[in-house]
Design a protein around this motif. Sequence first.
Motif: not given
Length: 240
Positions: A196-210
């Motif tokens: 359910k919190d997939r969108t939040r995890h994607i946002a967090q991971l995208a920030g770390k990858v950047q």
Amino acid sequence: MTESTIITGQFVRISQTPASIGERLVALVIDYILIGLFVFSTVTLFSSFRLYSDLTLIIFLVTVYLPVLFYSFLCEMFNHGQSIGKKIMNIRVVKADGSTPGISAYLLRWLLFPIDGPFTGGLGLLVVLLTKNSQRMGDLAAGTMVIKEKNYRNIHVSLDEFDYLTPNYRPTYPQAADLSLEQASVITRTLESDRKDRTRHIAQLAGKVQKLLSVTPREDSQEKFLQMILRDYQYYALEE
């Protein structure tokens, strides 16, 4: 019928299920029935007209003989590997690597059909039984096989997902080559997650990858950004 695993020209591993002899025979019978009905109705129609003998012969040649003679070749060429019988049976002719056959492949299958069937008493059926991918001699010569329709759709969906393997592909993020296998696996698991919190995890991971790769996303969404990073990583991984 067991699945056949193949490696495409783009180095993609896919699986497909060859059509059974029964399915191919039923498709052939359907085609012959349709051809018979076509010939009967056309001849019946011609018999109701009084035409000169030479004209009748020409009309018969153009409207009956040639369409029947080239039926399978024309159907498969213009209907993506399916005659009417194959379409009803949900089977299709494809290249052995999963791609779409060319005109030469369809033509070769058509030319060798008499050897597979009428001229040799059905030798092609024996060859189908003995070959791994249930190929008749025409298939072996043309590099084709007949598969179940559902596999054809799955194959092309699979190939569409691997366009980064084409020779003209240019990575959007060369920095993706610096990712480790573990980091790429984290991205894959996050993108494939149904939490359910997939969108939040994607946002967090995208920030770390950047921050990790010091890149600025060019995509309009964080999910697409991660997909492009993963795609570029896979591109460089295959180059090693």
